[in-house]
Design a protein around this motif. Structure first.
Motif, PDB file in Angstrom:
ATOM      1  N   GLU A 121      -3.202  -6.863   1.351  1.00  0.00           N
ATOM      2  CA  GLU A 121      -2.560  -5.562   1.070  1.00  0.00           C
ATOM      3  C   GLU A 121      -2.045  -4.957   2.370  1.00  0.00           C
ATOM      4  O   GLU A 121      -2.802  -4.779   3.326  1.00  0.00           O
ATOM      5  CB  GLU A 121      -3.501  -4.608   0.326  1.00  0.00           C
ATOM      6  N   PHE A 172     -11.730  -3.687   2.902  1.00  0.00           N
ATOM      7  CA  PHE A 172     -10.695  -3.191   3.816  1.00  0.00           C
ATOM      8  C   PHE A 172     -11.369  -2.867   5.141  1.00  0.00           C
ATOM      9  O   PHE A 172     -12.111  -1.905   5.266  1.00  0.00           O
ATOM     10  CB  PHE A 172     -10.002  -1.953   3.241  1.00  0.00           C
ATOM     11  N   TYR A 230       4.071   6.305   7.182  1.00  0.00           N
ATOM     12  CA  TYR A 230       3.291   7.468   7.611  1.00  0.00           C
ATOM     13  C   TYR A 230       4.176   8.506   8.309  1.00  0.00           C
ATOM     14  O   TYR A 230       3.831   9.036   9.360  1.00  0.00           O
ATOM     15  CB  TYR A 230       2.095   7.028   8.494  1.00  0.00           C
ATOM     16  N   GLY A 273       0.707  -2.081   4.300  1.00  0.00           N
ATOM     17  CA  GLY A 273       1.559  -0.891   4.206  1.00  0.00           C
ATOM     18  C   GLY A 273       2.593  -0.913   5.304  1.00  0.00           C
ATOM     19  O   GLY A 273       3.691  -1.412   5.164  1.00  0.00           O
ATOM     20  N   ARG A 274       2.162  -0.441   6.491  1.00  0.00           N
ATOM     21  CA  ARG A 274       3.135  -0.259   7.584  1.00  0.00           C
ATOM     22  C   ARG A 274       3.848  -1.539   7.991  1.00  0.00           C
ATOM     23  O   ARG A 274       5.001  -1.495   8.418  1.00  0.00           O
ATOM     24  CB  ARG A 274       2.456   0.394   8.780  1.00  0.00           C
ATOM     25  N   SER A 327      -6.926  -1.110  10.114  1.00  0.00           N
ATOM     26  CA  SER A 327      -5.461  -1.183  10.070  1.00  0.00           C
ATOM     27  C   SER A 327      -4.875  -1.075  11.477  1.00  0.00           C
ATOM     28  O   SER A 327      -5.608  -0.858  12.454  1.00  0.00           O
ATOM     29  CB  SER A 327      -4.907  -0.100   9.148  1.00  0.00           C
ATOM     30  N   SER A 334       0.850  -1.176   0.000  1.00  0.00           N
ATOM     31  CA  SER A 334       0.000   0.000   0.000  1.00  0.00           C
ATOM     32  C   SER A 334       0.900   1.246   0.000  1.00  0.00           C
ATOM     33  O   SER A 334       1.521   1.564   1.023  1.00  0.00           O
ATOM     34  CB  SER A 334      -0.824  -0.059   1.284  1.00  0.00           C
ATOM     35  N   MET A 391     -12.048   0.669   9.558  1.00  0.00           N
ATOM     36  CA  MET A 391     -12.356   1.354   8.311  1.00  0.00           C
ATOM     37  C   MET A 391     -13.507   0.697   7.571  1.00  0.00           C
ATOM     38  O   MET A 391     -13.645   0.852   6.373  1.00  0.00           O
ATOM     39  CB  MET A 391     -11.108   1.426   7.434  1.00  0.00           C
ATOM     40  N   ASP A 447      -1.299  -1.069  -3.969  1.00  0.00           N
ATOM     41  CA  ASP A 447      -2.554  -0.360  -3.702  1.00  0.00           C
ATOM     42  C   ASP A 447      -2.211   1.121  -3.769  1.00  0.00           C
ATOM     43  O   ASP A 447      -1.266   1.564  -3.105  1.00  0.00           O
ATOM     44  CB  ASP A 447      -3.044  -0.773  -2.302  1.00  0.00           C
TER      45      ASP A 447
HETATM   46  C1  LIG Z   1      -7.575   0.953   1.550  1.00  0.00           C
HETATM   47  C2  LIG Z   1      -6.354   0.874   2.390  1.00  0.00           C
HETATM   48  N1  LIG Z   1      -5.419  -0.035   2.096  1.00  0.00           N
HETATM   49  C3  LIG Z   1      -4.291  -0.138   2.818  1.00  0.00           C
HETATM   50  C4  LIG Z   1      -4.034   0.695   3.889  1.00  0.00           C
HETATM   51  C5  LIG Z   1      -2.741   0.546   4.591  1.00  0.00           C
HETATM   52  O1  LIG Z   1      -2.843   0.300   5.953  1.00  0.00           O
HETATM   53  P1  LIG Z   1      -1.557  -0.150   6.771  1.00  0.00           P
HETATM   54  O2  LIG Z   1      -0.443   0.759   6.423  1.00  0.00           O
HETATM   55  O3  LIG Z   1      -1.976  -0.043   8.187  1.00  0.00           O
HETATM   56  O4  LIG Z   1      -1.236  -1.565   6.357  1.00  0.00           O
HETATM   57  C6  LIG Z   1      -4.981   1.660   4.244  1.00  0.00           C
HETATM   58  C7  LIG Z   1      -4.756   2.539   5.379  1.00  0.00           C
HETATM   59  O5  LIG Z   1      -5.526   3.370   5.759  1.00  0.00           O
HETATM   60  C8  LIG Z   1      -6.170   1.756   3.453  1.00  0.00           C
HETATM   61  O6  LIG Z   1      -7.089   2.683   3.729  1.00  0.00           O
END
Ligand SMILES: Cc1ncc(COP(=O)(O)O)c(C=O)c1O
Length: 402
Positions: free
Chosen positions: A278, A197, A382, A280-281, A200, A59, A163, A80
């Motif tokens: 998917e 989703f 972030y 990110g962090r 997170s 992400s 979310m 993403d």
């Molecule tokens: C649609 C979607 N995908 C992925 C993420 C990534 O989240 P994280 O960095 O916590 O894995 C977010 C975070 O808000 C999101 O809104």
């Protein structure tokens, strides 16, 4: 001749490099540094636990630095993205359009035009978005790739940030899906997939497992009325990382073991459909540090303030102003002498003229001197891109890959 050697105290090592050496390479402070070997290792470890065939997407919102995304392009199956600019970063890193999903509740006409023209998967989140996408497909003479982001009808328990479930600007409510699917059919657009989703920053394995199980159940229910097979199902991610004292690491092994239980059922119900996780962090957050320099040290009414050249304009999350309900300290050390003595209780603050600009409150550190390096760990996600860089017009931080 009597030579006396004064040993330089050992500094924090990051990516195999002393933090003072990193500062030399950066040329100035403040800077973010990201450790590519640590990201590679994190992904390899995760892949060794994931069932085969489970695709892993990154992400980009977590950290959009182009050089970092370029590395990730070799290690993940797709991306993403949340804007046309993030989409451009993914495409420039070599990702195939079919492996990019574009989600976001407020996609502009221009964003959608660029997405449709590039052939990326547009995860529509409303009837308006669907109409725009199909109209753009006609205008550009291309068949748009459309998936639907679903606002699930379940809500997870102990997630850092929910979310989905309840009323939300994200995705399409389950109850509104039949109408949207009819609209899709009427417009002769094939459905590429569903995207769910649910949240997170979750550190609780049982919650992630339950959310994934419920997502799969929901997708199987939704897909039962479809005539054509789905290309993919994006089941979200939600994997958190520990930021604060007392937080325990997510048991990723348990989450992946549970996937081995529910995946066969999903495969049976949706043969040929690719499941996507998917994240990110979880992939990059622990592989980054933010480094700033002590520029003053003063005492006010009995409290010691360590003043740095960094602050919330670079790292909003570490200041506690990026969605935290209770402000807590990210892990902070003095990078050039993490084990130095004597120690002092102090408040580490940024250079901005606002009481919100705090990097660590009431923390015990080696007594800080002007010129010392303050290192904020867990800063790979972030950080820079989630901060108000232009507030008070100070210089932007340097970013580098180690
Ligand atoms: C649609 C979607 N995908 C992925 C993420 C990534 O989240 P994280 O960095 O916590 O894995 C977010 C975070 O808000 C999101 O809104």
């Amino acid at each position: 001749m009597n030579l006396t050697f004064i040993r330089r105290p050992s500094g924090l090592q990051f990516g195999g490099v002393d933090v003072r050496e990193l500062a030399d390479r950066a040329g100035r402070t403040p800077f973010f540094a990201y450790d590519r070997a640590a990201i590679d290792a994190r992904i390899r470890e995760l892949r060794s636990l994931l069932p085969s065939g489970m695709h892993l997407h990154y992400s980009i919102k977590a950290n959009p630095m182009p050089a970092l995304v370029h590395c990730l392009a070799a290690w993940v199956d797709g991306f993403d993205v949340a804007s046309a600019q993030e989409m451009a970063v993914a495409l420039n890193a070599g990702a195939a359009p079919a492996d990019i999903g574009f989600a976001g509740p407020g996609k502009s006409h221009d964003d959608l035009r660029r997405a449709v023209a590039s052939g990326v998967n547009v995860h529509v989140e409303s009837e308006t978005q669907l109409r725009l996408v199909t109209a753009l497909g006609w205008e550009l003479g291309v068949q748009p790739s459309v998936a639907i982001r679903v606002n699930p009808d379940f809500q997870v328990g102990q997630s850092g940030m929910r979310m989905g479930g309840g009323a939300a600007p994200f995705g399409v409510d389950v109850g509104q899906l039949p109408a949207l699917l009819r609209e899709l059919e009427a417009r002769e657009v094939a459905l590429a997939g569903f995207h769910i989703f649910w949240g997170s920053q979750c550190l609780h394995a049982a919650t992630v497992i339950e959310a994934q199980r419920q997502s799969v159940e929901l997708v199987l229910r939704l897909a039962s009325g479809l005539t054509d097979p789905l290309r993919f199902v994006n089941l979200g991610g939600g994997f958190g990382i520990p930021y604060f004292p007392g937080e325990t690491r997510l048991d990723v092994k348990a989450v992946c073991e549970a996937m081995h239980d529910w995946l066969p059922g999903m495969r049976a119900g949706l043969p040929g459909t690719t499941p996507i996780l998917e994240l990110g962090r979880y992939l990059v957050g622990e592989a980054g540090i933010y480094v700033c320099r002590v520029i003053d040290h003063k005492v006010s009414r009995g409290k010691t303030f360590v003043i740095t050249d960094g602050g919330l304009h670079h790292h909003l999350a570490a200041s506690g102003n990026f969605g935290q309900v209770l402000r807590r300290n990210f892990p902070v050390v003095i990078g050039n002498r993490p084990d130095g003595v004597p120690r002092e209780r102090c408040h580490v603050v940024g250079c901005l003229c606002t009481p919100l600009d705090r990097l660590a409150d009431d923390i015990e550190l080696p007594e800080a001197h002007i010129g010392d390096f303050i290192v904020v760990k867990q800063s790979g996600a972030y950080g820079r891109s989630a901060s108000p860089l232009h507030f008070l017009s100070h210089p932007e931080p340097v970013e580098m890959l180690v």
